[in-house]
Design a protein around this motif. Sequence first.
Motif, mmCIF file in Angstrom:
data_model
loop_
_atom_site.group_PDB
_atom_site.id
_atom_site.type_symbol
_atom_site.label_atom_id
_atom_site.label_comp_id
_atom_site.label_asym_id
_atom_site.label_seq_id
_atom_site.Cartn_x
_atom_site.Cartn_y
_atom_site.Cartn_z
ATOM 1 N N GLY A 171 19.330 4.925 -6.610
ATOM 2 C CA GLY A 171 19.195 6.261 -6.046
ATOM 3 C C GLY A 171 17.745 6.710 -5.968
ATOM 4 O O GLY A 171 17.317 7.310 -4.963
ATOM 5 N N LEU A 172 16.967 6.415 -7.003
ATOM 6 C CA LEU A 172 15.557 6.784 -6.986
ATOM 7 C C LEU A 172 14.786 5.991 -5.932
ATOM 8 O O LEU A 172 13.872 6.530 -5.284
ATOM 9 N N MET A 173 15.167 4.728 -5.756
ATOM 10 C CA MET A 173 14.496 3.928 -4.729
ATOM 11 C C MET A 173 14.760 4.497 -3.342
ATOM 12 O O MET A 173 13.867 4.505 -2.480
ATOM 13 N N LYS A 174 15.982 4.974 -3.119
ATOM 14 C CA LYS A 174 16.290 5.585 -1.819
ATOM 15 C C LYS A 174 15.484 6.859 -1.621
ATOM 16 O O LYS A 174 14.960 7.124 -0.533
ATOM 17 N N LYS A 175 15.387 7.667 -2.680
ATOM 18 C CA LYS A 175 14.611 8.899 -2.579
ATOM 19 C C LYS A 175 13.124 8.615 -2.374
ATOM 20 O O LYS A 175 12.416 9.411 -1.757
ATOM 21 N N ALA A 229 7.077 8.355 1.238
ATOM 22 C CA ALA A 229 6.231 7.243 1.698
ATOM 23 C C ALA A 229 5.161 7.744 2.671
ATOM 24 O O ALA A 229 5.485 8.205 3.767
ATOM 25 N N PRO A 230 3.884 7.639 2.313
ATOM 26 C CA PRO A 230 2.791 8.054 3.212
ATOM 27 C C PRO A 230 2.439 6.919 4.177
ATOM 28 O O PRO A 230 1.388 6.285 4.069
ATOM 29 N N LYS A 252 0.820 -1.206 0.000
ATOM 30 C CA LYS A 252 0.000 0.000 0.000
ATOM 31 C C LYS A 252 0.859 1.263 0.000
ATOM 32 O O LYS A 252 0.474 2.289 -0.570
ATOM 33 N N VAL A 253 2.036 1.195 0.640
ATOM 34 C CA VAL A 253 2.905 2.371 0.750
ATOM 35 C C VAL A 253 3.545 2.732 -0.588
ATOM 36 O O VAL A 253 3.524 3.893 -1.020
ATOM 37 N N VAL A 254 4.147 1.744 -1.257
ATOM 38 C CA VAL A 254 4.998 2.027 -2.417
ATOM 39 C C VAL A 254 4.235 2.663 -3.583
ATOM 40 O O VAL A 254 4.697 3.671 -4.140
#
Length: 458
Positions: free
Chosen positions: A300-304, A309-310, A251-253
């Motif tokens: 890098g995008l995954m870290k950002k 993340a809500p 649900k977050v991603v």
Amino acid sequence: MQEVQCGERSGVALDALLSDLAKVSNSRVRASKLFQWLIHPISSKSFFSDAWEKKPFLIKRQNPDYYTGLFSTAEFDRILRRDDVQYGVNLDVTSYRNGKRETHNPPGRALPYTVWDFYESGCSLRMLNPQAFSSTVWNVLSILQEHFGSMAGDKLFCCILTAFVVQLEGKKHWRVYNPRSKNEVLPVVSSPNFSHSEIGKPILEVVLEAGDLLYFPRGFIHQGDCLSDAHSLHITVSSYQRNSWGNLLAKVVPAALEMAMEEDVDFRRGLPVDYLTYMGVQNSDKEDPRRAQFLSRIEGLMKKLSNFAPVDAAVDQKARDYLHDCLPPMLTAEERASSVQGAPSRWENGEAVDMGVAISGQIRVRLIRSGIARLCSDGEAIWLYYTADNSRVYHKEEPKSVEIKPEHTDAMEFLIHAYPKFVTVGRLPCKLAEDKVSLAELLFKRGLIHTAEPLQQS
């Protein structure tokens, strides 16, 4: 696998325990005490640290009466005679031949004559939702679900999931096997049926007798066989379905990615025009420096992405699902008397009488149960989701909610966090006195709060 042998016939009878628990004002404490009784003599702390989601756990009580009162074959027979039990909806009739399960559900109502004929023919009887027919099972499960923060479901068997197998009557032979690989530890979905050659040797082989308890986490393969010379009745209490970190991240991603696309230009930049020439399965063995650069950019995008993340909003989504799954609370006599269920309104002498109850700023109120309601936002409005009007049949009703006005939001949070204390309506943090009373009246009518003393007619 951990095994505990009880050498003495100790333990509190269930009816006495439930009577004592009804006097416990804090529903969280009530749930903890009931779970402790379920796994006695092991402490709850030891169970969760040593066995929970790790390994099977067996308690041999040598006390066939320990779980007496939870359910019985005699009660099952009364239900068949009294209630509308439907094949395939409430009851499954199954048999195993040559290692394969067969279902024998005819259409229509399950009546004693045909049900017991199936049983005498060697079939197993599986009641799918006994809480819909048995008030004791309903009471026990509605209390336990608060301990787990997850629906506590059950099935009854005469003759996967994180499960507690509670042997109620007779005996049953069980084999438990390790997951076949690390990939099958705590699986997301149930496995298919396996052949004996696929699962190896059991790590546990035991005959459960009345009063015994067997726990096994998701992923542990299990096989139960009725003995030819013994009747068997057990109830399986299952919990923690779809309640993993992965389920939350599912649900977050997507929500985080949607937000990142809106707010960060790096997520909107185009892919390299030639990326198809060096990425993808057909190019996975290439030694091309562009692959390393591409993968580094993804990393890098995954870290950002975590910055967007809500998490709280995703937890609220999980909470809404959980509240929809839940059984409604089975109220104690005191809770009924001091809630809308005990209101004196009735039909008498050709008219409705005692229609008003006096809720004023001096009345002390609290939520009926700790987990009965929760505030959630859909981004535009604040909604209160609740379990009081849920069905005893899983998902028979749509989720129950009511929109909370902006002037009531702080007061609702105050009530939720004040539990288990009673607070006067006048202390609710609303600007206007009439807002305080109107919120209390709304919650009272919905069956979500009760008063410290039964209300009098206005």
